[in-house]
Scaffold this motif. Structure first.
Motif, mmCIF file in Angstrom:
data_model
loop_
_atom_site.group_PDB
_atom_site.id
_atom_site.type_symbol
_atom_site.label_atom_id
_atom_site.label_comp_id
_atom_site.label_asym_id
_atom_site.label_seq_id
_atom_site.Cartn_x
_atom_site.Cartn_y
_atom_site.Cartn_z
ATOM 1 N N UNK A 41 -38.395 19.147 -9.782
ATOM 2 C CA UNK A 41 -39.658 18.512 -9.385
ATOM 3 C C UNK A 41 -40.731 18.692 -10.449
ATOM 4 N N UNK A 42 -41.048 19.940 -10.794
ATOM 5 C CA UNK A 42 -42.170 20.215 -11.686
ATOM 6 C C UNK A 42 -41.749 20.590 -13.095
ATOM 7 N N UNK A 43 -40.664 21.336 -13.229
ATOM 8 C CA UNK A 43 -40.226 21.818 -14.528
ATOM 9 C C UNK A 43 -39.492 23.133 -14.374
ATOM 10 N N UNK A 65 -26.738 10.671 -3.106
ATOM 11 C CA UNK A 65 -28.184 10.841 -3.194
ATOM 12 C C UNK A 65 -28.532 12.324 -3.215
ATOM 13 N N UNK A 66 -29.446 12.695 -4.096
ATOM 14 C CA UNK A 66 -29.904 14.066 -4.232
ATOM 15 C C UNK A 66 -31.412 14.089 -3.967
ATOM 16 N N UNK A 67 -31.835 14.867 -3.000
ATOM 17 C CA UNK A 67 -33.251 14.970 -2.650
ATOM 18 C C UNK A 67 -33.764 16.332 -3.091
ATOM 19 N N UNK A 68 -34.697 16.338 -4.024
ATOM 20 C CA UNK A 68 -35.291 17.582 -4.507
ATOM 21 C C UNK A 68 -36.563 17.882 -3.725
ATOM 22 N N UNK A 69 -36.813 19.165 -3.513
ATOM 23 C CA UNK A 69 -38.016 19.553 -2.789
ATOM 24 C C UNK A 69 -39.204 19.633 -3.738
ATOM 25 N N UNK A 70 -40.277 18.958 -3.365
ATOM 26 C CA UNK A 70 -41.511 19.041 -4.121
ATOM 27 C C UNK A 70 -42.455 20.053 -3.506
ATOM 28 N N UNK A 71 -43.561 20.302 -4.173
ATOM 29 C CA UNK A 71 -44.522 21.269 -3.638
ATOM 30 C C UNK A 71 -45.169 20.789 -2.347
ATOM 31 N N UNK A 72 -45.242 19.471 -2.134
ATOM 32 C CA UNK A 72 -45.836 18.969 -0.899
ATOM 33 C C UNK A 72 -44.900 19.181 0.293
ATOM 34 N N UNK A 73 -43.618 18.967 0.104
ATOM 35 C CA UNK A 73 -42.674 19.284 1.191
ATOM 36 C C UNK A 73 -42.649 20.784 1.452
ATOM 37 N N UNK A 128 -50.492 27.316 -0.651
ATOM 38 C CA UNK A 128 -51.787 26.839 -1.129
ATOM 39 C C UNK A 128 -51.532 25.733 -2.142
ATOM 40 N N UNK A 129 -52.112 24.558 -1.869
ATOM 41 C CA UNK A 129 -51.862 23.422 -2.732
ATOM 42 C C UNK A 129 -52.779 23.433 -3.939
ATOM 43 N N UNK A 130 -52.241 23.053 -5.085
ATOM 44 C CA UNK A 130 -53.017 22.928 -6.297
ATOM 45 C C UNK A 130 -53.373 21.459 -6.522
ATOM 46 N N UNK A 131 -54.511 21.214 -7.136
ATOM 47 C CA UNK A 131 -54.944 19.851 -7.395
ATOM 48 C C UNK A 131 -54.067 19.210 -8.476
ATOM 49 N N UNK A 132 -53.656 17.965 -8.204
ATOM 50 C CA UNK A 132 -52.923 17.224 -9.212
ATOM 51 C C UNK A 132 -53.885 16.784 -10.303
ATOM 52 N N UNK A 133 -53.415 16.709 -11.510
ATOM 53 C CA UNK A 133 -54.238 16.181 -12.579
ATOM 54 C C UNK A 133 -53.365 15.396 -13.537
ATOM 55 N N UNK A 172 -37.211 30.584 -10.716
ATOM 56 C CA UNK A 172 -37.833 30.816 -9.420
ATOM 57 C C UNK A 172 -38.217 29.484 -8.773
ATOM 58 N N UNK A 173 -38.018 29.387 -7.459
ATOM 59 C CA UNK A 173 -38.327 28.144 -6.748
ATOM 60 C C UNK A 173 -39.781 27.742 -6.951
ATOM 61 N N UNK A 174 -40.687 28.717 -6.986
ATOM 62 C CA UNK A 174 -42.104 28.398 -7.165
ATOM 63 C C UNK A 174 -42.338 27.678 -8.490
ATOM 64 N N UNK A 175 -41.682 28.128 -9.564
ATOM 65 C CA UNK A 175 -41.833 27.462 -10.849
ATOM 66 C C UNK A 175 -41.246 26.053 -10.811
ATOM 67 N N UNK A 176 -40.089 25.900 -10.217
ATOM 68 C CA UNK A 176 -39.442 24.594 -10.172
ATOM 69 C C UNK A 176 -40.291 23.569 -9.445
ATOM 70 N N UNK A 177 -41.172 24.016 -8.538
ATOM 71 C CA UNK A 177 -41.984 23.088 -7.739
ATOM 72 C C UNK A 177 -43.437 23.021 -8.155
#
Length: 260
Positions: free
Chosen positions: A175-177, A92-100, A1-6, A188-193
């Motif tokens: 990605x997120x923190x 190159x290092x590719x991090x996973x974001x919440x959109x991926x 479930x995607x959260x709105x960016x702000x 946890x992966x969820x927190x990181x994204x």
């Protein structure tokens, strides 16, 4: 479930005497959330290639902080561009974001997430892959089948190869923190994204300088324990790269050149 960016207002960079450091001989470029803006990504990659040619470093790392896709017009083209290591970059290092993450979950069967993903930028991503018939969006099973058929296997493999974080010297890239006070190996992966306020509003020393995207600010958001570089490229036209070398750091911004 995607959260709105702000957006959050960026405070001025504090004065700190003891800057974190990258390893000797290493230059790091960290690029914030691209969100389908190939034009802006290409502009930064050209700058990186030019700098590497004019002023070589022993080792040049490129860290993409996630959210390559969605919202902007060229998600597919951005991913295709990053299937190979760009010129002037050694690693190159590719991090996973919440959109991926959301797209992969849909591909893996979480079809209930389709409406939210489409609403928060997935529609533009699908259009970049040639899936422009929005009339099919209401038929989840048919749409998922078209997504599977429309996204190249090489792109899906790239999404699945993305990592949760990378640490280079005294810098941790996510990605997120991170969840404050929790050891890195217990994050946890969820927190990181996905994390926002618990991380953004925490001023404690994390033991590393955390570099992140995910939360849009009008300009770079430099704090004593973190650096946010999501400057909302898909809508602002400003894609930002943090450049780290030794104890120095600077920023490259599309349309603005270099900011000290």
């Amino acid at each position: 479930m995607l959260k709105r960016l702000f957006s959050r207002k960026a405070d001025p960079e504090p004065v700190v005497d003891d800057w974190p450091q990258a390893p000797d001989g290493t230059r790091v470029y960290a690029i914030g959330d691209v969100h389908g803006r190939l034009d802006l990504l290409d502009a930064l990659l050209e700058r990186i290639a030019d700098e590497s040619l004019r002023n070589p470093a022993e080792s040049v790392h490129l860290v993409m902080l996630g959210d390559l896709i969605d919202r902007g017009p060229q998600s597919a083209q951005v991913v295709e561009r990053l299937l190979t290591v760009p010129k002037g970059v050694d690693e190159m290092h590719l991090l996973m974001g919440n959109h991926e993450e959301a797209l992969l979950e849909i591909l893996d069967g979480a079809h209930s997430q389709l409406p939210g993903w489409i609403r928060y930028g997935g529609e533009q991503a699908l259009q970049s892959y040639g899936l422009e018939d929005t009339s099919i969006f209401g038929d989840r099973e048919a749409l998922v089948a078209k997504i599977h058929a429309g996204i190249p296997a090489s792109h899906v493999r790239l999404f699945r190869s993305m990592v949760d974080y990378v640490q280079i010297g005294d810098y941790l890239f996510v990605h997120a923190g991170i969840f404050p006070g929790r050891p890195l190996e217990q994050q946890q992966a969820h927190d990181l994204r996905w994390i926002r306020d618990e991380f953004l509003d925490d001023n404690r020393d994390h033991g590393v300088m955390v570099v992140h995207g995910h939360t849009i600010t009008p300009d770079v958001d430099c704090r004593v324990n973190r650096i946010g570089i999501d400057t909302g490229a898909y809508r602002s036209g400003m894609l930002t790269a943090l450049v780290i070398e030794g104890s120095s750091r600077r920023f490259l911004k599309t349309g603005q050149g270099i900011a000290a």
